[in-house]
Enzyme design. Structure first.
Site, PDB file in Angstrom:
ATOM      1  N   CYS A 224      -8.051   1.576   7.041  1.00 39.90           N
ATOM      2  CA  CYS A 224      -7.480   2.260   5.883  1.00 39.90           C
ATOM      3  C   CYS A 224      -7.991   1.682   4.567  1.00 39.90           C
ATOM      4  O   CYS A 224      -8.466   0.545   4.503  1.00 39.90           O
ATOM      5  CB  CYS A 224      -5.950   2.234   5.949  1.00 39.90           C
ATOM      6  SG  CYS A 224      -5.183   0.737   5.334  1.00 39.90           S
TER       7      CYS A 224
ATOM      8  N   GLU B 136       0.756  -0.527  16.358  1.00 38.38           N
ATOM      9  CA  GLU B 136      -0.106   0.618  16.049  1.00 38.38           C
ATOM     10  C   GLU B 136      -0.960   0.998  17.257  1.00 38.38           C
ATOM     11  O   GLU B 136      -1.175   2.179  17.542  1.00 38.38           O
ATOM     12  CB  GLU B 136      -1.007   0.309  14.849  1.00 38.38           C
ATOM     13  CG  GLU B 136      -1.878   1.486  14.460  1.00 38.38           C
ATOM     14  CD  GLU B 136      -2.827   1.179  13.324  1.00 38.38           C
ATOM     15  OE1 GLU B 136      -3.905   1.809  13.275  1.00 38.38           O
ATOM     16  OE2 GLU B 136      -2.504   0.320  12.475  1.00 38.38           O
TER      17      GLU B 136
ATOM     18  N   HIS C 270      -0.376  -4.769  19.573  1.00 31.09           N
ATOM     19  CA  HIS C 270       0.045  -4.415  18.210  1.00 31.09           C
ATOM     20  C   HIS C 270       0.737  -3.052  18.258  1.00 31.09           C
ATOM     21  O   HIS C 270       0.289  -2.147  18.967  1.00 31.09           O
ATOM     22  CB  HIS C 270      -1.161  -4.362  17.271  1.00 31.09           C
ATOM     23  CG  HIS C 270      -0.787  -4.216  15.826  1.00 31.09           C
ATOM     24  ND1 HIS C 270      -0.490  -2.988  15.270  1.00 31.09           N
ATOM     25  CD2 HIS C 270      -0.634  -5.130  14.840  1.00 31.09           C
ATOM     26  CE1 HIS C 270      -0.187  -3.161  13.988  1.00 31.09           C
ATOM     27  NE2 HIS C 270      -0.272  -4.447  13.704  1.00 31.09           N
TER      28      HIS C 270
ATOM     29  N   CYS D 124       2.693   5.810   8.972  1.00 26.90           N
ATOM     30  CA  CYS D 124       1.744   5.969   7.873  1.00 26.90           C
ATOM     31  C   CYS D 124       0.847   7.174   8.149  1.00 26.90           C
ATOM     32  O   CYS D 124       0.315   7.317   9.258  1.00 26.90           O
ATOM     33  CB  CYS D 124       0.896   4.707   7.740  1.00 26.90           C
ATOM     34  SG  CYS D 124      -0.455   4.873   6.549  1.00 26.90           S
TER      35      CYS D 124
ATOM     36  N   SER E 142       1.635  -9.599  10.859  1.00 27.21           N
ATOM     37  CA  SER E 142       1.002  -8.577  10.026  1.00 27.21           C
ATOM     38  C   SER E 142      -0.505  -8.647  10.228  1.00 27.21           C
ATOM     39  O   SER E 142      -1.163  -9.583   9.752  1.00 27.21           O
ATOM     40  CB  SER E 142       1.351  -8.791   8.549  1.00 27.21           C
ATOM     41  OG  SER E 142       0.525  -8.018   7.718  1.00 27.21           O
ATOM     42  N   SER E 143      -1.058  -7.664  10.934  1.00 23.02           N
ATOM     43  CA  SER E 143      -2.485  -7.690  11.250  1.00 23.02           C
ATOM     44  C   SER E 143      -3.341  -7.766   9.996  1.00 23.02           C
ATOM     45  O   SER E 143      -4.274  -8.570   9.904  1.00 23.02           O
ATOM     46  CB  SER E 143      -2.855  -6.440  12.060  1.00 23.02           C
ATOM     47  OG  SER E 143      -4.244  -6.377  12.293  1.00 23.02           O
ATOM     48  N   ASN E 144      -3.031  -6.947   8.989  1.00 22.95           N
ATOM     49  CA  ASN E 144      -3.893  -6.925   7.805  1.00 22.95           C
ATOM     50  C   ASN E 144      -3.823  -8.242   7.036  1.00 22.95           C
ATOM     51  O   ASN E 144      -4.800  -8.669   6.435  1.00 22.95           O
ATOM     52  CB  ASN E 144      -3.562  -5.719   6.913  1.00 22.95           C
ATOM     53  CG  ASN E 144      -2.320  -5.890   6.096  1.00 22.95           C
ATOM     54  OD1 ASN E 144      -2.355  -6.446   5.005  1.00 22.95           O
ATOM     55  ND2 ASN E 144      -1.186  -5.434   6.627  1.00 22.95           N
TER      56      ASN E 144
ATOM     57  N   THR F  64      -6.119   0.730  12.101  1.00 22.66           N
ATOM     58  CA  THR F  64      -6.356   0.860  10.657  1.00 22.66           C
ATOM     59  C   THR F  64      -6.388  -0.469   9.914  1.00 22.66           C
ATOM     60  O   THR F  64      -6.760  -0.506   8.746  1.00 22.66           O
ATOM     61  CB  THR F  64      -5.286   1.751  10.000  1.00 22.66           C
ATOM     62  OG1 THR F  64      -4.002   1.114  10.123  1.00 22.66           O
ATOM     63  CG2 THR F  64      -5.240   3.127  10.644  1.00 22.66           C
TER      64      THR F  64
ATOM     65  N   CYS G 108       0.853  -1.184   0.000  1.00 21.98           N
ATOM     66  CA  CYS G 108       0.000   0.000   0.000  1.00 21.98           C
ATOM     67  C   CYS G 108       0.890   1.237   0.000  1.00 21.98           C
ATOM     68  O   CYS G 108       2.125   1.145   0.109  1.00 21.98           O
ATOM     69  CB  CYS G 108      -0.899   0.008   1.232  1.00 21.98           C
ATOM     70  SG  CYS G 108       0.021   0.101   2.790  1.00 21.98           S
TER      71      CYS G 108
END
Length: 315
Positions: free
Chosen positions: A202, A133, A131, A103, A230-232, A172, A19
């Site tokens: 996001c 973030e 996490h 980010c 990696s959360s996403n 996000t 991204c």
């Protein structure tokens, strides 16, 4: 004559992979190395992908878990996930040159948190404990002014001191569907709760989850290229499974469990936002060793988001 390879149709999700925030963070480390020379220290993994981290290490980046491990007199980069305010304050106190690669979409959440505290609202923050973030966002405001909500049960159980002065924000990189369910509970319990003007999840997370939903029903199984932290990427596995398709996370081509794949005829492939396209091709090449593959075209949202580089690094 060797046995013919079985046929396999590949549906490769679109969009997938890097991204704009990840692109920007990696570029920041590369430009810092060009400007300062090696070594450039990076607090935590710049993004959650071992392949990316190792590639930057070969160029002279040194990754450390905490600022205390950064020597005096060398530059340090903060990761894309964001850091508590105490971290840049400590860097300034030591006289370190630092570059913040957070980010911009995470920074937007940080600013929202600050504004809510200025208006004397307590924040219910939807996210995953531990996490980076989440740690970074909680560290933007005074201790005790945010309550972390991880599950629907948390949303049902939370008892704020003043239910009329509440706001919610989210990490996000969450599951769009799971988060919507939690938000529905919060809105039902606290009708006056202040919501973000725009969704905090996001665009890249939302788009990648939608892309998985678009192909999952046509697949016998799905591989998600990404890291366990990696959360996403982990959310993409969950999205596929929620759609009724078995799915598995793989770091790269050598991680594929072909016994698990079994007799698939149609395989979906996607990549988390911190996984580069080179790993997608590596996975496809590994599959092509065992199957006669055909890549079926998949249409998806075209992403054109770009973020400015920090002042001083931009060309």
């Amino acid at each position: 004559m060797p046995d013919a390879k079985p046929p396999l149709t590949l549906l490769i999700a679109a969009p997938r992979g890097f991204c704009a925030g990840v692109d920007r963070a990696i570029r920041i480390v590369e430009l810092a190395l060009e400007r300062y020379g090696a070594p450039v220290y990076v607090r935590h993994e710049i993004v959650h992908n071992k392949f990316v981290v190792e590639a930057l290490k070969t160029k002279g980046a040194v990754f450390v878990p905490e600022l205390d491990q950064v020597p005096d007199g060398v530059p340090v980069v903060f990761s894309a996930h964001g850091v508590p305010k105490a971290v840049p304050a400590k860097a300034e106190a030591r006289g370190l040159d630092y570059i913040d690669a957070t980010c911009p979409l995470v920074s937007k959440v940080h600013r929202q948190a600050e504004r809510h505290i200025e208006k004397d609202r307590h924040i219910l923050f939807i996210g995953h404990a531990g996490h980076p973030e989440v740690i970074g966002t909680l560290g933007q405001v005074p201790a005790g002014s945010i309550t972390l909500i991880e599950t629907r049960a948390d949303a049902e159980a939370v008892i704020p001191a003043d239910p009329e002065r509440l706001a919610f924000l989210t990490q996000t990189t969450l599951s769009v569907d799971d988060t919507a369910e939690i938000v529905d509970i919060l809105r039902r319990r606290f009708p006056s709760i202040e919501a973000p003007k725009r969704e905090d999840i996001c665009y890249a997370t939302s788009n990648r989850q939608a892309a998985v939903k678009a192909i999952a029903g046509r697949c016998d199984a799905m591989l998600v290229i990404g890291a366990p932290n990696s959360s996403n990427s982990v959310r993409l596995v969950e999205v596929a499974e929620r759609e009724g398709t078995r799915a598995r996370l793989v770091g790269r081509g050598s991680d594929i469990d072909f016994d698990w794949l079994g007799d698939v005829r149609t395989l979906g492939i996607t990549a988390g936002a911190s996984a580069p396209e080179v790993l997608v091709r590596e996975v496809v090449d590994a599959i092509a060793q065992r199957f006669e593959i055909e890549e079926a075209p998949v249409d998806g949202v075209e992403e054109r988001m770009t973020f400015k580089l920090p002042a001083g690094l931009a060309a």
